[in-house]
Design a protein around this motif. Structure first.
Motif, PDB file in Angstrom:
ATOM      1  N   GLN A   1     -39.076  37.943 -34.140  1.00  0.00           N
ATOM      2  CA  GLN A   1     -40.791  37.629 -32.887  1.00  0.00           C
ATOM      3  C   GLN A   1     -39.568  38.227 -31.423  1.00  0.00           C
ATOM      4  O   GLN A   1     -38.347  36.911 -31.428  1.00  0.00           O
ATOM      5  N   VAL A   2     -40.356  38.486 -30.283  1.00  0.00           N
ATOM      6  CA  VAL A   2     -39.660  38.107 -29.033  1.00  0.00           C
ATOM      7  C   VAL A   2     -40.350  37.401 -28.090  1.00  0.00           C
ATOM      8  O   VAL A   2     -41.366  37.214 -28.273  1.00  0.00           O
ATOM      9  N   GLN A   3     -40.197  36.349 -27.525  1.00  0.00           N
ATOM     10  CA  GLN A   3     -40.037  35.133 -26.806  1.00  0.00           C
ATOM     11  C   GLN A   3     -40.303  35.137 -25.464  1.00  0.00           C
ATOM     12  O   GLN A   3     -38.949  35.764 -24.780  1.00  0.00           O
ATOM     13  N   LEU A   4     -41.755  35.283 -24.646  1.00  0.00           N
ATOM     14  CA  LEU A   4     -41.389  35.672 -23.159  1.00  0.00           C
ATOM     15  C   LEU A   4     -41.623  33.821 -22.038  1.00  0.00           C
ATOM     16  O   LEU A   4     -42.584  33.558 -22.615  1.00  0.00           O
ATOM     17  N   VAL A   5     -40.397  33.717 -21.738  1.00  0.00           N
ATOM     18  CA  VAL A   5     -41.299  32.404 -20.864  1.00  0.00           C
ATOM     19  C   VAL A   5     -41.365  32.806 -18.970  1.00  0.00           C
ATOM     20  O   VAL A   5     -40.079  33.589 -18.846  1.00  0.00           O
ATOM     21  N   GLU A   6     -42.429  32.589 -19.068  1.00  0.00           N
ATOM     22  CA  GLU A   6     -42.003  33.350 -17.135  1.00  0.00           C
ATOM     23  C   GLU A   6     -42.125  31.954 -15.858  1.00  0.00           C
ATOM     24  O   GLU A   6     -42.599  31.047 -16.518  1.00  0.00           O
ATOM     25  N   SER A   7     -42.047  32.365 -14.823  1.00  0.00           N
ATOM     26  CA  SER A   7     -41.535  31.231 -13.495  1.00  0.00           C
ATOM     27  C   SER A   7     -41.769  31.992 -12.799  1.00  0.00           C
ATOM     28  O   SER A   7     -41.531  32.635 -12.116  1.00  0.00           O
ATOM     29  N   GLY A  26     -35.126  35.888 -28.843  1.00  0.00           N
ATOM     30  CA  GLY A  26     -35.110  36.030 -29.787  1.00  0.00           C
ATOM     31  C   GLY A  26     -33.874  37.019 -30.056  1.00  0.00           C
ATOM     32  O   GLY A  26     -33.050  37.598 -29.738  1.00  0.00           O
ATOM     33  N   ARG A  27     -34.735  37.845 -32.064  1.00  0.00           N
ATOM     34  CA  ARG A  27     -33.605  38.528 -32.386  1.00  0.00           C
ATOM     35  C   ARG A  27     -33.777  39.956 -32.067  1.00  0.00           C
ATOM     36  O   ARG A  27     -34.470  41.032 -32.940  1.00  0.00           O
ATOM     37  N   ILE A  28     -33.885  39.721 -30.499  1.00  0.00           N
ATOM     38  CA  ILE A  28     -33.824  41.562 -30.142  1.00  0.00           C
ATOM     39  C   ILE A  28     -32.644  41.721 -30.711  1.00  0.00           C
ATOM     40  O   ILE A  28     -31.792  41.934 -29.950  1.00  0.00           O
ATOM     41  N   ASN A  29     -32.789  43.093 -31.184  1.00  0.00           N
ATOM     42  CA  ASN A  29     -31.617  44.125 -30.656  1.00  0.00           C
ATOM     43  C   ASN A  29     -31.577  45.276 -29.856  1.00  0.00           C
ATOM     44  O   ASN A  29     -31.009  45.807 -29.036  1.00  0.00           O
ATOM     45  N   ARG A  30     -33.018  45.525 -29.284  1.00  0.00           N
ATOM     46  CA  ARG A  30     -33.172  46.147 -28.224  1.00  0.00           C
ATOM     47  C   ARG A  30     -34.509  46.151 -26.815  1.00  0.00           C
ATOM     48  O   ARG A  30     -34.892  46.972 -28.262  1.00  0.00           O
ATOM     49  N   LEU A  31     -34.173  46.437 -26.676  1.00  0.00           N
ATOM     50  CA  LEU A  31     -34.944  45.837 -25.662  1.00  0.00           C
ATOM     51  C   LEU A  31     -35.405  47.379 -24.128  1.00  0.00           C
ATOM     52  O   LEU A  31     -34.750  47.821 -23.723  1.00  0.00           O
ATOM     53  N   ASN A  32     -36.276  47.806 -24.487  1.00  0.00           N
ATOM     54  CA  ASN A  32     -37.606  48.792 -24.379  1.00  0.00           C
ATOM     55  C   ASN A  32     -38.097  48.647 -22.792  1.00  0.00           C
ATOM     56  O   ASN A  32     -37.451  47.716 -22.114  1.00  0.00           O
ATOM     57  N   ALA A  33     -39.147  48.756 -22.542  1.00  0.00           N
ATOM     58  CA  ALA A  33     -39.677  48.567 -21.521  1.00  0.00           C
ATOM     59  C   ALA A  33     -40.133  47.409 -21.136  1.00  0.00           C
ATOM     60  O   ALA A  33     -40.773  46.431 -22.160  1.00  0.00           O
ATOM     61  N   MET A  34     -40.062  46.800 -20.222  1.00  0.00           N
ATOM     62  CA  MET A  34     -40.540  45.620 -19.440  1.00  0.00           C
ATOM     63  C   MET A  34     -41.921  45.448 -18.235  1.00  0.00           C
ATOM     64  O   MET A  34     -41.401  46.929 -17.805  1.00  0.00           O
ATOM     65  N   GLY A  35     -42.573  44.958 -18.382  1.00  0.00           N
ATOM     66  CA  GLY A  35     -43.420  44.686 -17.222  1.00  0.00           C
ATOM     67  C   GLY A  35     -43.981  43.852 -16.973  1.00  0.00           C
ATOM     68  O   GLY A  35     -44.430  42.050 -17.666  1.00  0.00           O
ATOM     69  N   TRP A  36     -45.223  43.936 -16.039  1.00  0.00           N
ATOM     70  CA  TRP A  36     -46.017  43.098 -15.597  1.00  0.00           C
ATOM     71  C   TRP A  36     -47.801  43.051 -15.910  1.00  0.00           C
ATOM     72  O   TRP A  36     -48.113  44.564 -14.554  1.00  0.00           O
ATOM     73  N   TYR A  37     -48.072  42.407 -16.038  1.00  0.00           N
ATOM     74  CA  TYR A  37     -49.658  42.938 -16.030  1.00  0.00           C
ATOM     75  C   TYR A  37     -49.911  41.335 -15.276  1.00  0.00           C
ATOM     76  O   TYR A  37     -49.902  40.537 -15.148  1.00  0.00           O
ATOM     77  N   ARG A  38     -51.787  41.907 -14.925  1.00  0.00           N
ATOM     78  CA  ARG A  38     -52.714  40.368 -14.049  1.00  0.00           C
ATOM     79  C   ARG A  38     -54.043  40.583 -14.662  1.00  0.00           C
ATOM     80  O   ARG A  38     -54.445  41.875 -14.191  1.00  0.00           O
ATOM     81  N   GLN A  39     -54.583  39.584 -14.740  1.00  0.00           N
ATOM     82  CA  GLN A  39     -55.855  39.690 -15.232  1.00  0.00           C
ATOM     83  C   GLN A  39     -56.252  38.107 -14.067  1.00  0.00           C
ATOM     84  O   GLN A  39     -56.308  37.440 -14.163  1.00  0.00           O
ATOM     85  N   ALA A  40     -57.709  38.769 -13.109  1.00  0.00           N
ATOM     86  CA  ALA A  40     -58.009  38.124 -12.627  1.00  0.00           C
ATOM     87  C   ALA A  40     -59.266  37.748 -12.716  1.00  0.00           C
ATOM     88  O   ALA A  40     -60.193  38.427 -13.861  1.00  0.00           O
ATOM     89  N   VAL A 101     -36.545  44.029 -33.072  1.00  0.00           N
ATOM     90  CA  VAL A 101     -36.299  42.815 -32.943  1.00  0.00           C
ATOM     91  C   VAL A 101     -35.623  43.578 -35.356  1.00  0.00           C
ATOM     92  O   VAL A 101     -35.944  43.945 -35.757  1.00  0.00           O
ATOM     93  N   CYS A 102     -34.658  42.808 -35.314  1.00  0.00           N
ATOM     94  CA  CYS A 102     -34.567  42.492 -37.055  1.00  0.00           C
ATOM     95  C   CYS A 102     -34.001  41.174 -37.048  1.00  0.00           C
ATOM     96  O   CYS A 102     -33.479  40.837 -36.612  1.00  0.00           O
ATOM     97  N   GLY A 103     -34.229  41.707 -38.446  1.00  0.00           N
ATOM     98  CA  GLY A 103     -33.979  40.784 -39.186  1.00  0.00           C
ATOM     99  C   GLY A 103     -34.267  40.057 -40.792  1.00  0.00           C
ATOM    100  O   GLY A 103     -35.156  41.291 -40.833  1.00  0.00           O
ATOM    101  N   ASN A 104     -32.445  40.093 -41.724  1.00  0.00           N
ATOM    102  CA  ASN A 104     -32.995  40.329 -43.225  1.00  0.00           C
ATOM    103  C   ASN A 104     -32.964  41.371 -43.856  1.00  0.00           C
ATOM    104  O   ASN A 104     -34.164  42.414 -44.065  1.00  0.00           O
TER     105      ASN A 104
END
Length: 123
Positions: A1-7, A26-40, A101-104
């Motif tokens: 899994q990928v952990q994301l921490v915002e600040s 995390g066990r990131i092999n390749r990070l593809n698209a990243m983005g920001w979403y919002r919810q009001a 992500v890769c493992g085992n």
């Protein structure tokens, strides 16, 4: 899994600026698209901005010309520079990352979310 921490969220006056950051781990092999979403409150989550691993960007019409998304592939981070903020930008902002992500001896695609950071634009 990928952990994301915002600040970087907080309270800012209209016309002000904030910079949000998100770090992926995390066990990131390749990070593809990243983005920001919002919810009001009372509204659906919406895309604010996204960026591919190659640097191509996509913005919601409401933030074009005001927000800038960027990423550092070496550090697995994505940032959102928010300028000329308006009260309607008030929301909880969530970081999103699509990764492999890769493992085992197995790899899988994941779609991960951060817990969110509050941005409030008010006088």
């Amino acid at each position: 899994q990928v952990q994301l921490v915002e600040s970087g969220g907080g309270l800012v006056q209209p016309g002000g600026s904030l910079r949000l950051s998100c770090a992926a781990s995390g066990r990131i092999n390749r990070l593809n698209a990243m983005g920001w979403y919002r919810q009001a409150p009372g509204k659906q989550r919406e895309l604010v901005a996204a960026i591919t691993s190659g640097g191509s960007t996509n913005y919601a019409d409401s933030v074009k010309g005001r927000f800038i998304i960027s990423r550092d592939n070496a550090k697995n981070t994505v940032s959102l520079q928010m300028n000329s903020l308006k009260p309607e930008d008030t929301a909880v902002y969530h970081c999103n990352a699509q990764a492999v992500v890769c493992g085992n001896s197995r790899c899988s695609e994941t779609d991960s979310w951060g817990q969110g950071t509050q941005v409030t634009v008010a006088a």
